[in-house]
Scaffold this motif. Structure first.
Motif, mmCIF file in Angstrom:
data_model
loop_
_atom_site.group_PDB
_atom_site.id
_atom_site.type_symbol
_atom_site.label_atom_id
_atom_site.label_comp_id
_atom_site.label_asym_id
_atom_site.label_seq_id
_atom_site.Cartn_x
_atom_site.Cartn_y
_atom_site.Cartn_z
ATOM 1 N N LYS A 625 0.846 -1.198 0.000
ATOM 2 C CA LYS A 625 0.000 0.000 0.000
ATOM 3 C C LYS A 625 0.878 1.244 0.000
ATOM 4 N N LEU A 626 0.288 2.339 -0.528
ATOM 5 C CA LEU A 626 0.991 3.615 -0.511
ATOM 6 C C LEU A 626 0.773 4.315 0.824
ATOM 7 N N VAL A 627 1.751 5.128 1.212
ATOM 8 C CA VAL A 627 1.664 5.880 2.474
ATOM 9 C C VAL A 627 2.000 7.340 2.197
ATOM 10 N N ASP A 628 1.717 8.201 3.186
ATOM 11 C CA ASP A 628 2.034 9.618 3.021
ATOM 12 C C ASP A 628 3.540 9.861 3.070
ATOM 13 N N ASN A 629 4.212 9.277 4.041
ATOM 14 C CA ASN A 629 5.646 9.491 4.223
ATOM 15 C C ASN A 629 6.334 8.131 4.279
ATOM 16 N N GLN A 631 8.804 5.272 4.821
ATOM 17 C CA GLN A 631 9.945 5.002 5.683
ATOM 18 C C GLN A 631 10.631 3.708 5.243
ATOM 19 N N ASN A 632 11.584 3.228 6.069
ATOM 20 C CA ASN A 632 12.329 2.019 5.712
ATOM 21 C C ASN A 632 11.409 0.860 5.368
ATOM 22 N N GLN A 633 10.381 0.659 6.216
ATOM 23 C CA GLN A 633 9.488 -0.490 6.022
ATOM 24 C C GLN A 633 8.622 -0.362 4.771
ATOM 25 N N ASP A 634 8.585 0.858 4.194
ATOM 26 C CA ASP A 634 7.789 1.080 2.978
ATOM 27 C C ASP A 634 8.657 1.123 1.723
ATOM 28 N N SER A 635 9.905 0.674 1.834
ATOM 29 C CA SER A 635 10.833 0.753 0.704
ATOM 30 C C SER A 635 10.265 0.067 -0.530
ATOM 31 N N CYS A 636 10.464 0.723 -1.662
ATOM 32 C CA CYS A 636 10.003 0.192 -2.945
ATOM 33 C C CYS A 636 10.978 -0.886 -3.409
ATOM 34 N N VAL A 637 10.556 -2.143 -3.336
ATOM 35 C CA VAL A 637 11.403 -3.280 -3.707
ATOM 36 C C VAL A 637 11.066 -3.686 -5.138
ATOM 37 N N VAL A 638 12.076 -3.653 -5.999
ATOM 38 C CA VAL A 638 11.872 -3.929 -7.418
ATOM 39 C C VAL A 638 12.853 -5.000 -7.871
ATOM 40 N N GLN A 639 12.322 -5.966 -8.614
ATOM 41 C CA GLN A 639 13.175 -6.984 -9.228
ATOM 42 C C GLN A 639 13.306 -6.666 -10.720
ATOM 43 N N VAL A 640 14.525 -6.415 -11.160
ATOM 44 C CA VAL A 640 14.801 -6.065 -12.555
ATOM 45 C C VAL A 640 15.371 -7.295 -13.245
ATOM 46 N N THR A 641 14.779 -7.683 -14.368
ATOM 47 C CA THR A 641 15.243 -8.900 -15.043
ATOM 48 C C THR A 641 15.241 -8.730 -16.555
ATOM 49 N N ASP A 642 16.191 -9.403 -17.198
ATOM 50 C CA ASP A 642 16.227 -9.439 -18.663
ATOM 51 C C ASP A 642 15.803 -10.799 -19.179
ATOM 52 N N GLY A 643 15.255 -11.645 -18.296
ATOM 53 C CA GLY A 643 14.817 -12.986 -18.658
ATOM 54 C C GLY A 643 15.819 -14.047 -18.278
ATOM 55 N N GLN A 644 17.082 -13.632 -18.083
ATOM 56 C CA GLN A 644 18.122 -14.584 -17.696
ATOM 57 C C GLN A 644 18.791 -14.188 -16.384
ATOM 58 N N PHE A 645 19.114 -12.903 -16.261
ATOM 59 C CA PHE A 645 19.706 -12.403 -15.030
ATOM 60 C C PHE A 645 18.726 -11.443 -14.366
ATOM 61 N N SER A 646 18.791 -11.361 -13.050
ATOM 62 C CA SER A 646 17.882 -10.480 -12.325
ATOM 63 C C SER A 646 18.624 -9.792 -11.177
ATOM 64 N N VAL A 647 18.167 -8.593 -10.858
ATOM 65 C CA VAL A 647 18.738 -7.799 -9.769
ATOM 66 C C VAL A 647 17.606 -7.402 -8.838
ATOM 67 N N LEU A 648 17.774 -7.633 -7.542
ATOM 68 C CA LEU A 648 16.768 -7.258 -6.552
ATOM 69 C C LEU A 648 17.218 -5.981 -5.854
ATOM 70 N N LEU A 649 16.442 -4.916 -6.048
ATOM 71 C CA LEU A 649 16.719 -3.619 -5.433
ATOM 72 C C LEU A 649 15.799 -3.454 -4.235
#
Length: 769
Positions: A625-629, A631-649
């Motif tokens: 869910k989205l929040v107003d401010n 914080q750490n616990q609301d960090s946007c976690v994104v997995q970037v992949t090209d189909g073979q390799f992936s990076v977890l941000l």
């Protein structure tokens, strides 16, 4: 004639022998050093039997290499015992106090010369920059007893960014310290501080006090940021930094004044050598007053050698003089080879000699006053073209109007401002109030007029990508072609050479996409790009004096000719969102994605959302869910992949949210690479989380000497226990991943991208005490 040739050969080969100090990835070991030394001894024995310039050249080349590398080794060995120590030292203040009296003065660095250390033998003094926070203000010449916690200088290490580690090494100013306690032992002021105290009451009256202080005392700390930016963008910043030009003006100014005085003394006292020596003394006094910074010290040494050669009646060419002066300077201090100002000074002199010999003015215009503007234009245009390669290598760009602004600024500074400052300084020293005030006013007025004119022409700074650097040599090629007229018969050859210079522009990328974790200290900034467009994940921190976006991110983007198309903000802590405003001003068309509903998101960061960019897919895993401010616990976690390799941000994700991700995704979390959550804090990187991701490589963004002692020892041990490869920007600098078809490759700034012996030395030091 043969002897002269041998001296010039010795000089140039010694200089070339010092050159590897710029490029070596590591200094030679003791065994290697002694092996090279033994070979030189054998060569010397052969030369005694059979004279030969080849053996002479090789011997001197090796001697230069041995001298410079041993000099570096000894310097590092002398500094290492004092790093990360609490010391009680007796030190003399070197920095002139130029600050305005203020009850709210913030902490600032003061340079001391350490003359004694308790419980330790000190063979020679060494400089120490102390972050001063005490209410008492040190003045130059005072002796203090200080209790300090020492640290080694550390700066960001990225492509396109300023190399502060090289700068500190070149200036032999590696140690900084945090002040614990201070006691004044001797209140006696130095002559430099006394002279400054005479001039400061006048200087402080004027709005351009920062520039006046820079030109009088070599103190650039008081420059207003707006003035500093304008000088850089208009290409006149070199006029405000004490250099050989200023030393030479003082020499000729002193020479002219003394020459005028000789009209009232007997003819036998009018000795040109005596006058030159007195003028040299004036130049030395000025260089000493400005702190004998490395450029001023080099200029004084060069002037001394030039005067000696001139009045010993040695008939040497300009090339011979420059060659010998450079060699002698490197004998005194091989670290000059690391100084960008040294290279710029030497290169500028070489350009002047080359321009005068290869593209001289017609005889009718060389002396007549009405051709002054024409001569100035010829000089400035020639220097602009010939200095372009060094300008791009050092500053990564050029001012688009530097030719015009220098035509305005050089006469103003050299003929009005600087002479007025010298007269005002002398009047201030001798307490001639009205005369001093008048000439300080003249200097202020000239600067005011100059900056008014600059403001009318200020079109900004043009950053040039690295691919164009080789093409900048075409200015030299143009002069040679014009002079030799080789275009008449060898036009095809000239065309081929130009094509070769343009080769970097035609070179294809050696990767399909790339990820760079930039070294931004305590913060996070990751660039994902394909060589043209880029997406940022976080924008680093913002401080009172700037931001990581200005100092690191933008120079990196410009070096690689990247356009920001999108920005992902993990959460709203300053070390992650600090540079957002600056980035969006530079790239207004870039879309925004975050987990805060208070930001202008084009794409909300919500678990389950995904989008494609180029050949990559961005899958959002957290938050729910989205929040107003955010914080750490609301960090946007994104997995970037090209189909073979992936990076977890992961931003600053914490343990509780890691457990939730494991429950929600389990083995879908598996990623080839992991951005270590929360800079390696013990509140993150839980065992279940790491086990399910099982990355081949993990990388954390931290600063050296950070107050939280990140990455945590427990977290580091956890990665080692799980046998996960783990890297930290505080040691490696920028971390880059290159992806191409079915392969990937990691390079670090310190290890593979730009390996240097001084980078290696800084990287070998502990991250925190």
């Amino acid at each position: 004639m043969r002897q002269s040739y041998s001296i010039d050969l010795i000089a140039i080969m010694f200089s070339v022998g010092c050159l590897p100090l710029m490029f070596l990835a590591s200094l030679p070991s003791d065994k290697q050093w002694y092996l090279i030394g033994s070979l030189l001894v054998i060569l010397s024995l052969f030369r005694l039997i059979k004279m030969g310039n080849v053996l002479l050249a090789i011997s001197v080349l090796g001697l230069g290499f041995l001298w410079s590398t041993q000099y570096a080794n000894q310097y590092l060995n002398s500094i290492e015992p004092y790093i990360d120590k609490t010391l009680v030292v007796t030190a003399q203040v070197d920095t002139i106090d130029t600050h305005l009296d203020s009850a709210e003065r913030s902490a600032y660095y003061i340079k001391f010369s350490v003359i004694d250390i308790a419980d330790s033998d000190l063979s020679s003094t060494f400089p120490l920059s102390v972050l001063w926070s005490d209410r008492l203000t040190p003045k130059a010449g005072q002796i203090w007893q200080l209790t300090v916690k020492t640290r080694v200088v550390h700066g960001y290490l990225n492509e396109g960014g300023f190399d502060s580690q090289r700068f500190a090494m070149a200036n032999k100013n590696l140690l900084t310290a945090k002040l614990i306690n201070a006691n004044l032992l001797d209140d006696k002021l130095s002559l430099r501080q006394t002279v400054a105290d005479r001039a400061l009451p006048y200087i402080n009256l004027f709005s351009y006090r920062g520039i006046l202080l820079a030109l009088v005392l070599g103190d650039r700390s008081q420059l207003v940021e707006q003035q500093r930016l304008m000088m850089m963008q208009t290409g006149i910043a070199h006029l405000m930094a004490i250099s050989g030009m200023h030393i030479l003006i003082v020499f000729y100014f002193s020479f002219f004044i003394i020459k005028l005085m000789t009209f009232v003394i007997p003819q036998r006292g009018n000795n040109i050598i005596v006058i030159s020596l007195i003028a040299w003394g004036g130049a030395l006094f000025y260089a000493w007053l400005t702190g004998l910074n490395p450029p001023a010290l080099r200029a004084i040494l060069a002037l001394t050698i030039w005067i000696y050669l001139r009045y010993r009646c040695y008939h040497l060419t300009s090339w011979q003089k420059v060659n010998r002066i450079i060699a002698i300077l490197l004998v005194f201090d091989p670290f000059m080879i690391l100084s960008e100002s040294f290279w710029l000074s030497c290169y500028a002199v070489i350009c002047l000699i080359f321009l005068s010999q290869w593209l001289p003015l017609p005889k009718f215009s060389r002396r007549k006053k009405r051709y002054y503007l024409f001569r100035l234009l010829h000089l400035q245009f020639g220097l602009t073209v010939l200095l372009l390669p060094m300008q791009l290598l050092i500053f990564q760009g050029i001012s688009v109007i530097s030719l015009l602004t220098n035509l305005l600024a050089i006469p103003c500074i050299t003929l009005v401002t600087f002479p007025a400052i010298l007269i005002a300084l002398l009047a201030s020293i001798f307490d001639l109030f009205h005369l001093a005030l008048w000439w300080w006013y003249v200097a202020q007025t000239s600067l005011s007029g100059l900056f008014y004119g600059l403001a009318q022409f200020n079109l900004g700074w043009l950053t040039v990508p690295a691919d164009f650097y080789l093409l900048s040599v075409s200015g030299w090629l143009l002069v040679i072609v014009i002079r030799t007229e080789c275009w008449r018969r060898f036009n095809l050859t000239v065309g081929i050479i130009l094509l070769m210079l343009a080769c970097p522009l035609l070179q294809p990328l050696n990767y399909q996409w790339r990820l760079d974790m930039l070294d931004v200290g305590h913060g996070l900034a990751i660039v994902i790009h394909d060589g043209r467009g880029a997406i940022l994940y976080d924008t680093g921190a913002q401080w009172q004096t700037g931001s990581a976006a200005e100092r690191v991110i933008i120079p990196f983007l410009q070096r690689h000719r990247l356009t920001v198309e999108g920005i992902i903000i993990s959460h709203q802590h300053n070390d992650h969102i600090g540079g957002l405003a600056f980035i969006t001003r530079r790239y207004p068309k870039a879309w925004l994605m975050s987990s805060s509903n208070q930001l202008a998101n084009r794409y909300p960061c919500l678990a389950g959302n995904s989008f494609s960019w180029q050949n990559l897919t961005f899958n959002v895993l957290w938050p729910t869910k989205l929040v107003d401010n955010a914080q750490n616990q609301d960090s946007c976690v994104v997995q970037v992949t090209d189909g073979q390799f992936s990076v977890l941000l992961t931003g600053d994700l914490e343990r509780k949210q890691e457990y939730q991700l494991v429950l929600n995704y389990r083995h879908k979390l598996a990623s080839t690479f992991l951005q270590t959550p929360h800079h390696g804090s013990n509140t993150s990187s839980s065992y279940p989380f790491l086990y399910h991701i099982n990355p081949k490589l993990s990388f954390a963004s931290t600063s050296r000497y950070n107050g939280w002692k990140l990455p945590s020892d427990k977290v580091t041990a956890r990665y080692k226990t799980l046998k996960l490869d783990y890297h930290v920007t505080a040691k490696t600098g920028q971390i880059s991943l290159f992806f191409n078809n079915s392969t990937w490759q990691m390079k670090t700034m310190r290890g593979q991208i730009n390996p240097k012996w001084y980078h290696d030395w800084f990287g070998s030091l502990p991250i925190y005490e």
